[in-house]
Each structure stands twice: as C-alpha cells, then as structure tokens.
Design a protein around this motif. Structure first.
Motif, short mmCIF file in Angstrom:
data_model
loop_
_atom_site.label_atom_id
_atom_site.label_comp_id
_atom_site.label_asym_id
_atom_site.label_seq_id
_atom_site.Cartn_x
_atom_site.Cartn_y
_atom_site.Cartn_z
N GLU A 62 -3.89 -0.22 -12.74
CA GLU A 62 -4.61 -0.10 -11.46
C GLU A 62 -3.65 -0.32 -10.29
O GLU A 62 -3.70 0.41 -9.30
CB GLU A 62 -5.78 -1.08 -11.40
N SER A 63 -2.77 -1.30 -10.39
CA SER A 63 -1.79 -1.53 -9.33
C SER A 63 -0.79 -0.38 -9.25
O SER A 63 -0.38 0.02 -8.15
CB SER A 63 -1.04 -2.85 -9.54
N ALA A 108 0.93 -8.05 -5.31
CA ALA A 108 2.39 -8.11 -5.13
C ALA A 108 3.04 -6.85 -5.67
O ALA A 108 3.99 -6.33 -5.08
CB ALA A 108 2.95 -9.36 -5.80
N CYS A 109 2.53 -6.34 -6.78
CA CYS A 109 3.07 -5.12 -7.38
C CYS A 109 2.89 -3.93 -6.45
O CYS A 109 3.80 -3.12 -6.26
CB CYS A 109 2.39 -4.87 -8.72
N GLU A 110 1.71 -3.79 -5.85
CA GLU A 110 1.44 -2.69 -4.92
C GLU A 110 2.37 -2.77 -3.70
O GLU A 110 2.91 -1.75 -3.26
CB GLU A 110 -0.02 -2.71 -4.48
N LYS A 111 2.59 -3.98 -3.19
CA LYS A 111 3.51 -4.16 -2.06
C LYS A 111 4.92 -3.75 -2.46
O LYS A 111 5.63 -3.10 -1.68
CB LYS A 111 3.49 -5.61 -1.59
N ASP A 112 5.35 -4.11 -3.65
CA ASP A 112 6.68 -3.75 -4.14
C ASP A 112 6.83 -2.24 -4.23
O ASP A 112 7.84 -1.68 -3.80
CB ASP A 112 6.94 -4.39 -5.51
N ILE A 113 5.82 -1.58 -4.76
CA ILE A 113 5.85 -0.12 -4.90
C ILE A 113 6.02 0.54 -3.53
O ILE A 113 6.89 1.40 -3.34
CB ILE A 113 4.57 0.40 -5.59
N ALA A 130 6.46 -0.86 -12.44
CA ALA A 130 5.61 0.08 -11.70
C ALA A 130 6.35 0.62 -10.47
O ALA A 130 6.26 1.80 -10.16
CB ALA A 130 4.31 -0.59 -11.29
N GLY A 131 7.09 -0.24 -9.80
CA GLY A 131 7.87 0.18 -8.64
C GLY A 131 8.91 1.22 -9.00
O GLY A 131 9.10 2.21 -8.28
N TRP A 132 9.60 1.02 -10.13
CA TRP A 132 10.59 1.99 -10.59
C TRP A 132 9.94 3.31 -10.98
O TRP A 132 10.46 4.39 -10.69
CB TRP A 132 11.42 1.43 -11.75
N LEU A 133 8.79 3.24 -11.64
CA LEU A 133 8.10 4.46 -12.04
C LEU A 133 7.70 5.29 -10.82
O LEU A 133 7.89 6.52 -10.80
CB LEU A 133 6.86 4.13 -12.88
N VAL A 134 7.18 4.64 -9.79
CA VAL A 134 6.78 5.37 -8.58
C VAL A 134 8.01 5.88 -7.85
O VAL A 134 8.01 7.01 -7.34
CB VAL A 134 5.89 4.50 -7.67
N CYS A 135 9.07 5.10 -7.80
CA CYS A 135 10.31 5.53 -7.15
C CYS A 135 10.82 6.83 -7.79
O CYS A 135 11.18 7.78 -7.09
CB CYS A 135 11.36 4.42 -7.29
N ILE A 136 10.79 6.90 -9.10
CA ILE A 136 11.25 8.09 -9.82
C ILE A 136 10.25 9.23 -9.67
O ILE A 136 10.62 10.38 -9.39
CB ILE A 136 11.52 7.76 -11.30
N ALA A 137 8.96 8.92 -9.85
CA ALA A 137 7.91 9.96 -9.74
C ALA A 137 7.93 10.59 -8.35
O ALA A 137 7.75 11.80 -8.21
CB ALA A 137 6.54 9.36 -10.04
N ASP A 138 8.15 9.79 -7.32
CA ASP A 138 8.20 10.30 -5.95
C ASP A 138 9.30 11.33 -5.80
O ASP A 138 9.11 12.39 -5.19
CB ASP A 138 8.40 9.14 -4.98
N LYS A 139 10.45 11.06 -6.37
CA LYS A 139 11.58 11.98 -6.26
C LYS A 139 11.34 13.26 -7.08
O LYS A 139 11.66 14.36 -6.63
CB LYS A 139 12.88 11.28 -6.68
#
Length: 161
Positions: A62-63, A108-113, A130-139
């Motif tokens: 969810e986060s 805290a996870c959502e803020k990190d993302i 989760a932050g790394w996954l979104v960082c990669i998915a965004d690119k």
C-alpha cells in the motif's frame, strides 16, 4: 498477489487519492511526450508493483503504491512555468512532498519514495526497497513515454489522461 490484484490495488488507491486530495489535478498537466502526470504516476505505480512481485519483495504494498502515485504530486505545468524546466528535475520532489504532506497523512516509506525518486538528481538515495523500486520504475516509464510520446506498456493506449 497476482497481476490483476496489483492493478486493483493501484486503481483503488488512485480513486481514494482523487476523492480525498488534489490527485485528479495531475490529469491537467503533461509529463513526458503526450502523457499526463496522472497517467505517468499510475504507470509508475503499476511498474513498481510488477517489479516487486517479480522480485518477490517483502514490503508494504500500500505504501509502495501510494508513494508511487504521489511521487510527482507537484501540481504545476513544468513545461510552461518561467524558470522551471532547468531546475524541475532537481526541485519537484520537494514540492511533491510538501503538497502530499498538506493533503494526506503519509508513512515514512511514502515520504522516502516521494523525496528520493529522482536520485541521482537529488543527492540522497532512497532508504527503502519501495523507494528504489519507484526510482527505477520512474526512469523506465519516463524513457518509454519520452521515446514513444505517449503512455507505456502498463496502461492501455488510450487518451493521455
């Protein structure tokens, strides 16, 4: 969770964010090519969840989804604002986080993302899986949207909204 469950999770979260915040405003602004910020955010969420499932990541899905949906919650047209295009990549995570914090209670996870999805343009890397996954998915999604000029493989090819 299977792919259909992931899609339900993403679209249910997007619906809640639209009803309780300004998330629907993302439909007004272009992100890459002819893709709206809204469509890009949903694509990033779907891509991040797909990667997490493929990698069998243990995390708060969810986060992951909410953070991915809100990662570009800057709520302005970065293509037309004076002075923005040169600095947008460096500054929009902070604006997105401030907007998200004003509209929603974030983990805290959502803020990190949200804060670190533009690494390495922002100097601090994500602190969570989760932050790394979104960082990669965004690119991944941004590249496809820029090259193709619209959408990506995670959403059907319809309008840019």
């Amino acid at each position: 969770m299977e792919a259909a469950g992931a899609r339900r999770l993403v679209f249910a979260a997007a619906s809640v964010l639209e009803k309780s915040g300004r998330f629907s405003l993302e439909r007004r602004y272009l992100q890459h090519g002819s893709c709206s910020v809204y469509r890009h955010s949903v694509s990033v969420a779907l891509c991040a969840v797909s990667m997490a499932l493929f990698l069998r990541c243990r995390l708060d899905y969810e986060s992951l989804v909410r953070g991915a949906l809100l990662h570009d919650y800057f709520l302005y047209d970065w293509h037309t604002r004076a002075g923005v295009p040169l600095t947008h990549g460096f500054t929009h995570p902070r604006r997105a986080l401030l907007n998200a914090e004003s509209d929603f209670l974030l983990t805290a996870c959502e803020k990190d993302i949200i804060a670190h999805h533009m690494f390495p343009l922002v100097p601090v890397p994500p602190a969570t899986k989760a932050g790394w996954l979104v960082c990669i998915a965004d690119k991944v999604c941004a590249l496809r949207e820029t090259v193709q000029g619209h959408g990506n493989q995670f959403l059907p090819k319809t309008s840019s909204k």
